[in-house]
Design an enzyme around this catalytic site. Sequence first.
Site, PDB file in Angstrom:
ATOM      1  NE  ARG A   1      -4.164  -1.736   0.249  1.00  0.00           N
ATOM      2  CZ  ARG A   1      -4.195  -2.915  -0.317  1.00  0.00           C
ATOM      3  NH1 ARG A   1      -3.150  -3.317  -1.012  1.00  0.00           N
ATOM      4  NH2 ARG A   1      -5.247  -3.695  -0.220  1.00  0.00           N
TER       5      ARG A   1
ATOM      6  CD  GLU B   1      -4.154   1.926  -6.212  1.00  0.00           C
ATOM      7  OE1 GLU B   1      -5.023   1.042  -6.363  1.00  0.00           O
ATOM      8  OE2 GLU B   1      -3.025   1.681  -5.767  1.00  0.00           O
TER       9      GLU B   1
ATOM     10  CG  HIS C   1      -3.405  -2.104  -6.819  1.00  0.00           C
ATOM     11  ND1 HIS C   1      -4.003  -1.375  -5.814  1.00  0.00           N
ATOM     12  CD2 HIS C   1      -3.067  -3.303  -6.241  1.00  0.00           C
ATOM     13  CE1 HIS C   1      -4.034  -2.086  -4.691  1.00  0.00           C
ATOM     14  NE2 HIS C   1      -3.474  -3.262  -4.938  1.00  0.00           N
TER      15      HIS C   1
END
Length: 342
Positions: free
Chosen positions: A247, A276, A296
Site C-alpha cells: 500500500r 487509485e 495495482h
Amino acid sequence: MAGLKAGATLPMKITILDDYQDAVRTLACFQKLSRHDVTVWNDHTKDTGVLAERLKDTEALVLIRERTPIRGPLIERLRKLKLISQRSVYPHIDIDACTRRGIVVSSDMHPDRPSYATAELTWGLILAAQRRIPQEMAALRAGRWQSSLGVALRGRTLGVLGYGRIGTLVAGYGKAFGMKLLAWGREGSAQRARADGVEVAANKEALFERSDVLSLHVRLIPETRGMVTAADLGRMKPAALFVNTSRAGLIEPGALEKALRAGRPGMAAVDVYEEEPVLNAAHPLLAMENVVCTPHLGYVERDNYEHMFSVIFDQILAYAGGKPVNVVNPQALAQTREGEKP
C-alpha cells in the site's frame, strides 16, 4: 434481519463496480449468479451522486477490493441495499453506517491463503527493474540495441519488511535466486523468519542500510501508516531497489519521490498509489526513468479472480438463501430495515 428467510432464493438485483477489464463476466464462477439480475460497471467513479443513481435499485453490491469507497452519505441514499459482498480488508466501507441501516457486509478474510499472485508480481517488478526490461524494450522499439547494463540478483541481499504470508513467499523466491535473506518486522514476523532460517535485522535502520533489494509487505492500518520515512529511504544504498506491492500509505507522503531524486535508493518498483486509479499519467513516479510502475496488478490474475469472485458470489447465494456467511457486522442481522415489518 427482516426479510431474510432460510431457504429464500428469490432473484436479487446485483451490481458489480469497477470491473476495469470487463473480466468478471468471463469467469466460470459468474454462472453462480445466473438466476440473478446482474449489472456490471466497467468505469470508475467516486462521485456520490453518480453512484447513488447507479445503485438506487441494488440489493447486493459487489466490490472489487478497495476500488470504491462506500461511505455514510452514499449508504444513506441506497434505500434498497441489503448486502455488500467482497473479499479481504474493508477500510473503504463505513461499517457503522451499514450496521445502522441493517446492511450486511460479508467479507472473507482468507486467513490461510497467501496471495501467490502478488508475490509473483513482486518478483516480476524486481526482475524488470534490475534488468531494466521496460527501458530496454523502449530502446529496442526506438531502434537502439543494448543501451544499458542490468544488475544480477545472485549473492545480493533481499530485505523483506513484514515477514507474513506474502513476505514469506517473496523471501522463498529470493532464496531460489541465490540471494541472501534479511527480514524485519513485528515480533511475529521475526519469529517466523527465524523459524525459516532467515536472518532478522537488528532494527529497521539496519534493514534499509543492508538491503540491495527491499520489498515491503505490511498491512496498512493506523499504526503502520507512514512507517517508511524519508530517513529510512535515505539509508539505502545508491544502487538499491525499493519495491512496494502493498500500500502506498505505508510510505511517508512524498518521501519516495524525494529519495529517488536524491539518489538513495537508486531505483523503485511500485504497484500501488495514494489515490487509485491513476489516469492520464498523473503521478510523479511515472515520469522517473529509475522507476518501474504497474497499475495495482498484484491480485489481478485469472486464477486469483476465479477464487476471489467464487467466494464473493457464494456469500451472495448464502445471503439469498437466508444463511449469510463471513459477516463482519453481525449486529446488522438484528436490524429491521426501514419500511419492513419484523
